[in-house]
Design a protein around this motif. Sequence first.
Motif, PDB file in Angstrom:
ATOM      1  N   VAL A 183       1.181   5.078   7.154  1.00 62.11           N
ATOM      2  CA  VAL A 183      -0.097   5.154   7.855  1.00 62.11           C
ATOM      3  C   VAL A 183      -0.325   3.816   8.554  1.00 62.11           C
ATOM      4  CG1 VAL A 183      -1.325   4.632   5.685  1.00 62.11           C
ATOM      5  CG2 VAL A 183      -2.600   5.510   7.637  1.00 62.11           C
ATOM      6  N   VAL A 185      -3.014   1.565  11.049  1.00 61.84           N
ATOM      7  CA  VAL A 185      -4.286   1.388  11.738  1.00 61.84           C
ATOM      8  C   VAL A 185      -4.116   0.245  12.721  1.00 61.84           C
ATOM      9  CG1 VAL A 185      -5.847   2.369  10.037  1.00 61.84           C
ATOM     10  CG2 VAL A 185      -5.140  -0.008   9.817  1.00 61.84           C
ATOM     11  N   LEU A 244       0.756   2.746  -0.973  1.00 64.84           N
ATOM     12  CA  LEU A 244      -0.673   2.561  -0.691  1.00 64.84           C
ATOM     13  C   LEU A 244      -1.551   3.366  -1.650  1.00 64.84           C
ATOM     14  CD1 LEU A 244      -2.804   1.313   1.315  1.00 64.84           C
ATOM     15  CD2 LEU A 244      -2.756   3.523   2.471  1.00 64.84           C
ATOM     16  N   THR A 250      -7.476  -0.083   1.164  1.00 62.88           N
ATOM     17  CA  THR A 250      -7.635   0.938   2.201  1.00 62.88           C
ATOM     18  C   THR A 250      -6.903   0.414   3.442  1.00 62.88           C
ATOM     19  OG1 THR A 250      -9.578   0.006   3.289  1.00 62.88           O
ATOM     20  CG2 THR A 250      -9.984   1.369   1.353  1.00 62.88           C
ATOM     21  N   PRO A 251      -6.482   1.298   4.337  1.00 60.06           N
ATOM     22  CA  PRO A 251      -5.820   0.819   5.555  1.00 60.06           C
ATOM     23  C   PRO A 251      -6.695  -0.178   6.328  1.00 60.06           C
ATOM     24  CG  PRO A 251      -5.561   3.185   5.339  1.00 60.06           C
ATOM     25  CD  PRO A 251      -6.517   2.767   4.262  1.00 60.06           C
ATOM     26  N   HIS A 252      -7.979   0.124   6.369  1.00 60.04           N
ATOM     27  CA  HIS A 252      -8.888  -0.756   7.111  1.00 60.04           C
ATOM     28  C   HIS A 252      -8.971  -2.142   6.473  1.00 60.04           C
ATOM     29  CE1 HIS A 252     -12.948  -2.346   8.163  1.00 60.04           C
ATOM     30  NE2 HIS A 252     -12.446  -2.114   9.367  1.00 60.04           N
ATOM     31  N   LEU A 255      -5.952  -4.214   7.337  1.00 63.59           N
ATOM     32  CA  LEU A 255      -6.019  -4.775   8.689  1.00 63.59           C
ATOM     33  C   LEU A 255      -6.963  -5.975   8.730  1.00 63.59           C
ATOM     34  CD1 LEU A 255      -5.281  -4.695  11.670  1.00 63.59           C
ATOM     35  CD2 LEU A 255      -6.972  -2.896  12.018  1.00 63.59           C
TER      36      LEU A 255
END
Lengths: 430, 92
Positions: A183, A185, A244, A250-252, A255
């Motif tokens: 995944v 982002v 993950l 979380t992906p956010h 980042l």
Amino acid sequence: METFDVIIVGGGPAGLSAAISAAKRGMRTCVIERGDYPGTKNVMGGVLYTWATDKVVPEFWLEAPLERPVIEQRYGILSGNEILSVAYRDPDWDHPPYNAHTVLRVKFDRWLAKQAESAGAMIITETVVHDLLYQGQEVVGVRTGRQEGDLGAKIVILAEGVNNFVAQKAGLAKPLNAENVAVVVKEIISLTPEKIEDRFCLETNQGATIELFGESTQGMLGTAFIYTNKDSISIGVGVLLHPLIHTKWTPHDLLEAFKAKLYVKRLLQGGETKEYLAHLIPEGGYNAMPRLYRQGVMVVGDTAMFVNAIHREGSNLAMTSGKIAGEVAAEAIHAGDVSEANLRHYEKRVRDSFIIKDLYKFRKTGNFFEENPHLLKLYPEIACNAMKVFFTANETPKKEVYKNMMKMTFKKRSRSELTKDIIHAWRAFQ
Amino acid sequence: MKLDDKLYLVRFNTDKQSHIKITDPEVCVKQCKDRPCTRICPAHVYDWDEEERIAVGYEGCLECGTCRAGCPHGNIEWNYPRGGFGVSWKNG
């Protein structure tokens, strides 16, 4: 029911390349796209490779909406705020024949779709394909979400992207799972061209890419990237879904943590976020490829798992596979034989090309990193520590410095463990 | 910058009907302790709400498909929104 020679499901680089090559060979070709126009649903990091694109649209760089030609590629590892990196720069890459450009897909795909239309293909937008259409066992078209939305075709090319709904229904592909997708982002952050060029040491309209491993993904299998566009930066983090799931990240948050690293923060300073995007990358590789063809059907691009994660190549595999599928479709239709036996040529040609040769080459690397999660955690630390000691000038004589470097390394990973890692790595890349 | 603020930057043409369905909500309650969907979704579409169930904010879905691949119980029926609906990227 309206009928075409070739229907292509999906207007991304794979599908549009297939459309161009089929239409150029006189096929009545139709691309079915679910977005407002091709591009609005499409995401990638942002690197488009010249060789493969040139094969689809010769000298595309004269007209295509490109961001910057990539003249420098940097790879590095992050550990805390320490960074160890190596970059290769070739200023010759800023003019033809180039090597790669950064692109923004909404603009680029729309342009590529225009090329497909010029070649004679028809593009139907805002339409989702739900399934193939059968007559007995034979595939004879597609069923769309529109009322009376059946469309006939002699050959259907599945370029529906990573989410392989139709390929699954057709029994060609397996459901995606956490082990074979990453995944990603990404943010588009606006920045003036002058700032971009100063910060990345570029001449006007030159571009650079950075990929960082290690703490940029909190040690998970994946990378973080920073690409220069004309007046913006594409920055993102991608990790394999499986690790993950077992963290609290979380992906956010990944980042944001990456953006907060001092090195990264400085590159982005003063920039303003313009868009936040998400996407899946099919990373199952050779062992997760679907069946690539059957009577009346071929599978291309992300749907076929054609991504070389180690070399961060995808769009080139997509376009090359699409082009081959379009050619094979035209040959089969001309010959009046769209049987499974005849469409085998598609698989043969993809296997003979770099696409499957490269996937085969790296067939073990994904598992290798998954089974050795310490690699992307421990080695960035070891490497950064060692370099810190190496570059530190003080009263310690160099003979001792070198000894200390070894000692520190062996403290984190014993000689036997190190040897094992090296042997395993060597095997994984065979 | 917060996730919610970033999602404001995304262009959507929101459908009235959801393209996401939890197959069996009981599975989320009884079998799924960890509820990874509440973390792995880049847009935080899934939330464990006060009523002790998974709430689905399909309107903010970025259409990546992570939830479908990542639900350990295969309990998320995620499809593409109807043609013309959903996210519409400005840059891509």
